[in-house]
Design an enzyme around this catalytic site. Structure first.
Site: not given
Ligand SMILES: *[C@@H]1O[C@H](CO)[C@@H](O)[C@H](O)[C@H]1NC(C)=O
Ligand SMILES: *[C@@H]1O[C@H](CO)[C@@H](O)[C@H](O)[C@H]1NC(C)=O
Ligand SMILES: *[C@@H]1O[C@H](CO)[C@@H](O)[C@H](O)[C@H]1NC(C)=O
Ligand SMILES: *[C@@H]1O[C@H](CO)[C@@H](O)[C@H](O)[C@H]1NC(C)=O
Ligand SMILES: *[C@@H]1O[C@H](CO)[C@@H](O)[C@H](O)[C@H]1NC(C)=O
Ligand SMILES: *[C@@H]1O[C@H](CO)[C@@H](O)[C@H](O)[C@H]1NC(C)=O
Ligand SMILES: *[C@@H]1O[C@H](CO)[C@@H](O)[C@H](O)[C@H]1NC(C)=O
Ligand SMILES: *[C@@H]1O[C@H](CO)[C@@H](O)[C@H](O)[C@H]1NC(C)=O
Ligand SMILES: *[C@@H]1O[C@H](CO)[C@@H](O)[C@H](O)[C@H]1NC(C)=O
Ligand SMILES: *[C@@H]1O[C@H](CO)[C@@H](O)[C@H](O)[C@H]1NC(C)=O
Ligand SMILES: *[C@@H]1O[C@H](CO)[C@@H](O)[C@H](O)[C@H]1NC(C)=O
Length: 766
Positions: A437, A439-440, A458, A555
């Site tokens: 994936g 993402g930002g 990550k 978050d």
């Protein structure tokens, strides 16, 4: 009388003068063109000559007998046929008779005739060459000998015997005793007697057949023995004989004194002859007749060696003829003497060896330079790489992390620091197919470690110092957490430009997907939703209250809640989390969070408490209940925010209208209402009014127990309830699973947003 005497004297003088002039006039004229210089095929060079005034001395007179065809020359003094005359070595070849005796001749039996000696040659002027001639005896069992008389003092004899044996050993061309023998000639031989005789004194021992014996003196090299000579009388009648000749009976230095009699006309041309006297020879490099004056066309002339074959110089050299010699000059760019034969240096390219040495030197030094520079470059690159890694480590907060990790020894399982190489290998060099994936915050790759452990890696998108801090924060926070509903951090890597985090791999994707993806949401039953909510609340309660320092996630949202195969919730993405010492209840930070989930109070005051997480969790429950997105442009403007939409609906008592149809049909309205109430409390505008996560957890756990209890009646084995989802991705095909990445942008809100999106949702709370 005196007058007469004087007159007589004058007359005598005059007479002498005339005689002298006559003598001078009658002196030989070697260049007399009227002289015949050939007789038949034989050249007759001066000092020899045919006819008057053509020779230098009467002994060199040659008589050409024209009665022969072709004419034959004879020595004028001895009447011997001349075969040829050589000026170079003072030699003269004449024809000599072969003396022969044959056994069948009648006189053979005559003893007298056997003993008869024959005087065969008598030379008045020339001598037989000792070196070039031999006495030959040819025949079977014959001997030949000569006797030389020297001034009547003594007689010198010389000869040899030729045997045949049984004739089987005779070889043509070989004169070594069998059928033919030869021996040397005595010195000073001018005239001799030669005899040929059978070794048998009478005819009784005649060999079978007719045979002759031959005896002669001749040129050693010229006679070729043949057995034919035994029988054929006409086969061999004459042999060549070499005679030595010389001028005068003087040595050179004596002869030179009388220039009128001295015959050598060319300079430095006098040689002592083998016999008596001297001969003349053209100096080296000249050819011609040295007895003729320079002006004669046949006199000694320079040899043009350059025109000779073979070319005397090296093929590349230039030949220049000089008087008596020649020079060879190598062309430009060449060295050497330019000569051709062995023992010379020829012409070789100038500096060829030097050029080769220089070229070799240059190439070797270039090679060394190349190797050297590449070595230096390699070393520098390595240093640079090490330095770069160190830099990255520092830049990526390695030091901070180390310090943090040291300060918090209580961390359950220390985060491992992975090397960049390990992770590169694990992700197949960050292959695109491994992307789970994006993402930002960054990209998440699926990786397989060397011990076959599947992990999620990550990778931060940009190197931003503020993000690095966040990154380190996440590492530090996560190392403190060991909870079954929190994604486990396995380690990190700080050597690369962008920091890398290594997580346990969660197989089943995000809660967001399970709610909003039509295929997945159908299998997300009310029970499962309740489970997820309860577990998430439990995880939050844990981080809020059960760790040594309170952790605020900041978050909380459905994209940050991951599900495994058993739909167990795993809270992830602690990048924005804050550690709050337990004695501090409030923390002032930069507002950070995701639109739709952001606590309005925190947004306005920047005062961070764990109640902000409670608000966000309220939104998550609302999302679970309604199946709606936290922020949706499809709803009326005032209700775009799900929290607001939900609270308004609750207030207007139309909750059931907004509840997800799928869970409504499951017929547990009371439970849904209970959960909706919890959500409503969580979404209170004032943080103080919201329940704590512990309370929320307690209530949800209670509901779950009820739910379980109600289910127990249906299926007593509650713990093992695993209703297989029709479309649930299997463990192995979980490539589309996303952890921690957000499909909604995580933002740092600024003031311009405050008025637009968030409005107090709980008017009565104010
Ligand atoms: C020279 O030789 C030629 C033949 O070779 C002869 O005819 C001629 O008479 C000769 N001359 C003298 C002067 O002997
Ligand atoms: C030439 O040779 C013949 C035959 O041998 C001889 O008779 C004659 O006298 C010779 N002439 C001279 C001039 O010697
Ligand atoms: C002279 O005769 C010998 C032997 O017959 C020969 O080898 C040589 O070449 C001759 N020389 C000349 C100048 O004719
Ligand atoms: C001739 O003599 C040789 C040895 O001298 C001998 O070998 C050979 O057989 C003899 N030949 C005859 C035909 O007698
Ligand atoms: C030598 O040569 C002659 C003729 O060339 C021949 O007839 C004879 O047989 C030869 N003799 C030997 C021993 O070869
Ligand atoms: C001598 O004679 C033999 C045969 O008769 C021949 O093979 C040889 O070549 C001759 N040698 C010379 C120098 O003429
Ligand atoms: C040959 O003749 C020379 C000169 O006349 C003399 O000196 C020499 O002793 C002679 N040689 C012999 C062996 O008689
Ligand atoms: C000739 O030789 C034979 C045998 O060798 C001998 O018997 C005979 O007496 C000899 N004759 C004379 C005249 O010597
Ligand atoms: C003898 O020798 C001569 C010259 O070599 C030749 O012409 C002749 O035919 C020979 N005769 C015999 C019988 O071999
Ligand atoms: C020089 O040679 C000539 C001719 O042979 C002769 O007449 C003269 O006497 C010689 N002079 C001397 C000094 O020997
Ligand atoms: C010329 O000289 C060179 C160098 O010595 C040598 O290699 C070459 O063979 C010579 N050429 C001839 C034609 O001898």
């Amino acid at each position: 009388m005196a007058l007469h005497g004087k007159l007589l004297q004058h007359l005598v003088v005059l007479l002498l003068l005339i005689i002298g002039v006559q003598l001078v006039l009658s002196a030989p004229k070697p260049n007399n063109p009227s002289c015949n210089r050939t007789c038949g095929s034989v050249n007759i060079p001066y000092p020899f000559g045919i006819g008057k005034d053509c020779y230098s001395d009467p002994s060199f007179l040659i008589i050409c007998n024209y009665s022969f065809q072709p004419p034959k020359p004879f020595l004028g003094v001895d009447n011997i046929e001349v075969l040829n005359i050589s000026l170079d070595d003072g030699e003269l070849r004449v024809s000599n008779l072969v003396f022969r005796r044959c056994q069948w001749w009648p006189e053979y039996d005559n003893q007298k005739s056997l003993r008869r000696m024959s005087a065969l040659l008598s030379l008045s002027k020339f001598r037989i060459s000792l070196k070039k001639n031999s006495i030959f005896a040819v025949g079977c069992n014959f001997f030949a000998y000569i006797s030389v008389s020297h001034e009547q003092d003594y007689t010198f004899m010389s000869g040899c015997i030729s045997f045949c044996g049984n004739s089987s050993g005779l070889v043509n061309g070989s004169c070594s005793g069998l059928g033919c023998c030869h021996s040397a000639i005595p010195e000073n031989t001018t005239n001799y007697n030669l005899a040929v005789q059978s070794i048998y004194t009478n005819g009784s021992s005649r060999t079978s057949g007719q045979s002759c014996g031959l005896g002669f003196i001749g040129e050693t090299q010229a006679y070729n023995f043949s057995t034919l000579d035994f029988t054929n009388l006409t086969n061999r009648e004459t042999v060549p004989l070499v005679l030595d000749w010389a001028i005068e009976n003087k040595k050179c230095k004596d002869a030179e004194k009388n220039m009128t009699s001295y015959l050598c006309k060319a300079a430095n041309s006098c040689l002592e002859a083998k016999g008596l006297g001297y001969i003349c020879k053209c100096p080296d490099g000249y050819e011609g007749n040295p007895y003729l004056p320079d002006e004669d066309k046949d006199s000694c002339k320079d040899i043009d060696e350059c025109k000779h074959s073979p070319y005397p110089c090296n093929a590349t050299a230039i030949c220049t003829n000089t008087k008596g010699s020649y020079t060879c000059t190598c062309p430009n760019g060449y060295v050497g003497d330019g000569r051709n034969p062995h023992g010379t240096t020829g012409c070789s390219r100038k500096d060829q060896s030097k050029i080769i040495i220089i070229a070799l030197g240059i190439s070797i030094s270039l090679l060394i330079l190349l190797v050297g520079t590449s070595l230096v470059y390699w070393v520098m690159q390595r240093r640079k790489l090490i330095k770069l890694k160190e830099n990255f480590f520092q830049q990526n907060g390695g030091l901070i992390l180390q310090r943090q990790l040291l300060n918090h020894k209580e961390s359950v399982e220390p985060a491992k620091i992975f090397s960049a190489k390990d992770l590169e290998k694990a992700t197949n060099n960050y292959d695109k197919s491994r992307v789970l994936g994006q993402g930002g915050f960054g990209t998440v790759y699926k990786g397989v470690l060397s011990d076959d452990k599947v992990v999620a890696i990550k990778k931060s998108n940009v190197v931003d110092q503020s993000q690095i801090e966040q990154f380190i924060n996440e590492v530090v926070v996560l190392t403190k957490i060991n909870h079954k509903n929190v994604v486990k951090l396995l380690g990190c890597c700080l050597e690369t430009e962008v920091p890398l985090l290594v997580y346990e791999f969660i197989t089943n994707g995000t809660l967001f997907d399970h709610i909003h993806d039509k295929n997945l949401s159908s299998s997300l039953s009310w029970e499962k939703r309740l489970k997820v909510a309860s577990e998430t609340a439990g995880a939050l309660a844990y981080i809020h209250f059960e760790t040594s320092m309170s952790i605020i996630h900041r978050d909380v949202k459905t994209t940050n809640i991951l599900l495994d195969d058993n739909h167990t919730a795993k809270v992830s993405d602690f990048g924005a989390s804050r550690l709050v010492p337990l004695d501090h209840t409030r923390l002032t930070t930069v507002v950070q969070g995701t639109l739709g989930y952001l606590d309005p109070e925190y947004f306005h005051t920047s005062q961070l408490t764990e109640k902000s997480d409670v608000y966000s969790f309220g939104v998550v429950i609302a999302e679970l209940l309604t199946g709606e997105k936290a922020l949706s442009m499809d709803r009326p403007e005032t209700e775009r925010n799900l929290a607001m939409h939900f609270v308004i609906a609750m207030k207007e008592d139309r909750l059931l209208q907004i509840i997800d149809d799928r869970i409504l049909t499951e017929g547990n309205i009371e439970e849904i209402k209970e959960v909706a109430n919890i959500a409503k409390k969580c979404l209170k505008v004032r943080g103080e009014d919201r329940p704590s996560t512990q309370q929320v957890t307690k209530e949800l756990e209670g509901l779950r127990l009820l739910e379980k209890h109600s289910l127990k009646r249906v299926d007593p084995n509650t713990q093992q309830i695993t209703k297989p989802l029709p479309n649930a991705p299997t463990h192995s095909s979980g490539t589309d699973v996303d952890i921690g990445s957000s499909s909604m942008s995580t933002i740092v809100a600024d003031d311009s947003m405050k008025n637009q999106i968030l409005k107090p949702t709980d008017n009565d709370a104010r």
